[in-house]
Design an enzyme around this catalytic site. Structure first.
Site, PDB file in Angstrom:
ATOM      1  N   TYR A  83       0.975  -1.364   0.061  1.00 25.32           N
ATOM      2  CA  TYR A  83      -0.024   0.223   0.087  1.00 25.32           C
ATOM      3  C   TYR A  83       0.845   1.236   0.032  1.00 25.32           C
ATOM      4  CZ  TYR A  83      -3.588   3.313   0.754  1.00 25.32           C
ATOM      5  OH  TYR A  83      -4.785   4.329   0.651  1.00 25.32           O
ATOM      6  N   PHE A 135      -7.169  22.276 -24.340  1.00 28.06           N
ATOM      7  CA  PHE A 135      -7.544  20.764 -24.207  1.00 28.06           C
ATOM      8  C   PHE A 135      -8.798  20.553 -23.547  1.00 28.06           C
ATOM      9  CE2 PHE A 135      -7.346  16.129 -23.210  1.00 28.06           C
ATOM     10  CZ  PHE A 135      -7.229  15.894 -24.512  1.00 28.06           C
ATOM     11  N   THR A 136      -9.769  19.518 -23.727  1.00 29.58           N
ATOM     12  CA  THR A 136     -10.885  19.351 -23.161  1.00 29.58           C
ATOM     13  C   THR A 136     -10.889  19.352 -21.873  1.00 29.58           C
ATOM     14  OG1 THR A 136     -10.726  16.907 -23.898  1.00 29.58           O
ATOM     15  CG2 THR A 136     -11.876  18.200 -25.500  1.00 29.58           C
ATOM     16  N   ASP A 226       1.975  20.737 -19.970  1.00 27.93           N
ATOM     17  CA  ASP A 226       1.061  19.476 -20.138  1.00 27.93           C
ATOM     18  C   ASP A 226       2.002  18.419 -21.087  1.00 27.93           C
ATOM     19  OD1 ASP A 226      -0.583  17.278 -21.202  1.00 27.93           O
ATOM     20  OD2 ASP A 226      -2.288  18.492 -21.626  1.00 27.93           O
ATOM     21  N   LYS A 269      -0.355   8.365 -23.320  1.00 28.16           N
ATOM     22  CA  LYS A 269       0.311   8.677 -24.600  1.00 28.16           C
ATOM     23  C   LYS A 269       1.907   8.438 -24.807  1.00 28.16           C
ATOM     24  CE  LYS A 269      -3.768  10.542 -24.240  1.00 28.16           C
ATOM     25  NZ  LYS A 269      -4.110  11.938 -23.634  1.00 28.16           N
ATOM     26  N   ARG A 393     -12.817  16.249 -33.728  1.00 29.11           N
ATOM     27  CA  ARG A 393     -12.320  17.266 -33.060  1.00 29.11           C
ATOM     28  C   ARG A 393     -12.442  18.632 -33.507  1.00 29.11           C
ATOM     29  NH1 ARG A 393     -11.810  15.666 -28.101  1.00 29.11           N
ATOM     30  NH2 ARG A 393      -9.690  14.647 -27.506  1.00 29.11           N
ATOM     31  N   PHE A 460     -18.484  15.291 -26.073  1.00 30.98           N
ATOM     32  CA  PHE A 460     -18.095  14.542 -27.171  1.00 30.98           C
ATOM     33  C   PHE A 460     -18.211  12.944 -26.953  1.00 30.98           C
ATOM     34  CE2 PHE A 460     -13.679  13.995 -25.877  1.00 30.98           C
ATOM     35  CZ  PHE A 460     -13.677  14.890 -24.843  1.00 30.98           C
TER      36      PHE A 460
END
Ligand SMILES: *Cc1c(COP(=O)(O)O)cnc(C)c1O
Length: 468
Positions: A83, A135-136, A226, A269, A393, A460
């Site tokens: 943990y 960005f969303t 980001d 990513k 997009r 979306f």
């Protein structure tokens, strides 16, 4: 981590090939046109609502869809599922310090977990967060924390035909004007994305990152990166920016990050894993607060939302992701698809992005009004034609203004063909290109869509449509 991938030597004058061979395969199935028409209507013409079993070539996203290496899978067996204080956390911390250069790491289940914590930590109601295009999930967390987002990307980013090499750059004059207008006190941080997903996977130059850093420093404002596709950004700097042609992607990445005060990261990513992310910081007091907040929303500060084996896979994925041959083949495959489409006269965003080819749906369907969702319609036609799944997009992704509730009308109305890393072959790219060219040939008969269900957040993902 005992072994790590062999360091690479760039060899740019030859054609690239994947620096790996295939060891395990996953069968995929081609559906019939009738099955696809049915599946599409069941999914409300939203490719997010299709079942993966009904998809032939899945270019919905590069998020969590990459293939892991044998070295990563071996690491999965070394998961320390304690943990607290798992040894895999320390491997992850070491990898992020080594390759990204940040000091303090808060693991999260994925990128938006880190965005949530960052926004809660720094934003006060009424603040403004400037960024190089929204960005969303990033913008939503900023808005939910009480800020409004201000786009300060260069104007060329909104033009799909502009060939500028660094269309992700911040417009420094616009940023300076914004600081003068709202005051540095009301700007908790600058949200710098590299590469810029919504602009078509376009990079930020090193010179621009340095200049943003300098301007922010003068005003005492933080720069938060980001870093989701910062490795791909580093590759574009190596290829396009004078003075970096002989530097490794790893060296470039580290310099780039040094112009920022921390980052949010979707490990799904660049970092070659199916799940995971982190928030990185250099300020120890801020880290103390972040590591306290993470226990409320994600999990203890030494695992966030991840298991030990997930952290090990990500630590190893980071080391693999910065190898020059890897990134050259990764971006090379995207370019291969893009060039094929350009040669066939298909309208798309140029230059070709790092992770995806973005079709220009406005140019496909000039007869459709933006309120008829041309990009959403195009993604649906593409799936119907061949079982290739892409995503919208454009106006659907852009959502509504948080105050007026009116639709945003982005100038880019795009369909993203996103290439997972190390998953598909050149033949899959050829099949995809053929289908896009056929759909382009049938463009005059295309009909738009009507939205019949609109969720409140990030519409979306779950919106439903009917064909007009
Ligand atoms: C995917 C993504 C995120 C969010 O990360 P998740 O892991 O999907 O939560 C943030 N920024 C960019 C640019 C992304 O592409």
């Amino acid at each position: 981590m005992k072994s790590s991938p062999v360091p690479s030597t760039p060899n740019n004058h030859r054609v690239w090939a994947e620096p790996w061979k295939v060891k395990v395969v996953e069968p995929i199935r081609m559906t019939t046109p009738a099955e696809r028409t049915q599946a599409l209507s069941n999914a409300g013409y939203n490719t997010f609502l299709l079942r993966s079993a009904d998809v032939y070539i899945d270019l919905l996203t590069d998020s969590g869809t990459s293939a892991m290496s044998d070295w990563q899978w071996a690491g999965m067996m070394l998961g320390d599922e304690a943990y607290a204080g798992s040894r895999n956390f320390f491997h992850l911390q070491e990898a992020i310090r080594q390759y990204y250069g940040y000091q303090y790491i808060v693991p999260t289940h994925q990128g938006r977990g880190a965005e949530h914590i960052l926004a809660k930590l720094l934003i006060r109601s009424g603040d403004t967060v400037p960024g190089n295009m929204y960005f969303t999930t990033t913008r939503l967390h900023q808005e939910l924390a009480g800020a409004s987002f201000a786009d300060v990307i260069v104007r060329a980013a909104h033009d799909p035909d502009s060939e500028l090499p660094f269309k992700g750059n911040v417009d420094l004059a616009a940023l300076e004007a914004l600081i003068a207008r709202v005051g540095a006190r009301h700007i908790p941080y600058i949200s710098l994305a590299a590469t810029v997903n919504m602009a078509g996977g376009q990079p930020v130059s090193m010179a621009n990152a340095r200049a943003v850093h300098e301007l922010a420093r003068q005003h005492g404002i933080r720069v938060m990166l980001d870093a989701t596709r910062a490795v791909e950004n580093a590759y574009f700097i190596q290829q396009r920016e004078a003075g970096y042609e002989n530097r490794s992607v790893a060296q470039i990445l580290k310099e780039f990050c040094s112009y920022t005060d921390g980052c949010t990261m979707s490990g799904k990513k660049d970092a070659l894993v199916n799940i995971g992310g982190w928030l990185a910081l250099n300020d120890s007091e801020l880290y103390d607060e972040a590591s306290n907040l993470v226990v409320v929303y994600e999990g203890l500060h030494t695992y966030g939302g991840m298991s030990g084996r997930d952290m090990e896979a990500m630590a190893r994925g980071i080391a693999e992701s910065v190898q020059d041959e890897h990134i050259r083949a990764r971006v090379g495959q995207v370019e291969y698809l893009g060039r094929k489409l350009l040669e066939a006269g298909v309208p798309l965003v140029r230059p070709i992005g790092g992770h995806a080819v973005y079709l220009d749906a406005r140019a496909f369907y000039p007869h459709l009004d933006q309120e008829q969702f041309p990009a959403q319609a195009l993604a649906a036609y593409l799936y119907e034609d061949s079982g290739v799944r892409a995503m919208e997009r454009g106006i659907v992704s852009a959502g509504r203004d948080s105050r007026t509730h009116r639709n945003h009308h982005p100038s880019l109305e795009l369909v993203r063909l996103t290439i997972p890393r190390r998953v598909y072959t050149q033949a899959h790219m050829d099949v995809t290109a053929e289908s896009v060219v056929d759909v382009y040939g049938q463009r005059a008969a295309a009909r738009g869509l009507r939205m019949v269900y609109e969720p409140r957040y990030l519409r979306f993902f779950q919106a439903r449509f009917e064909r007009l």
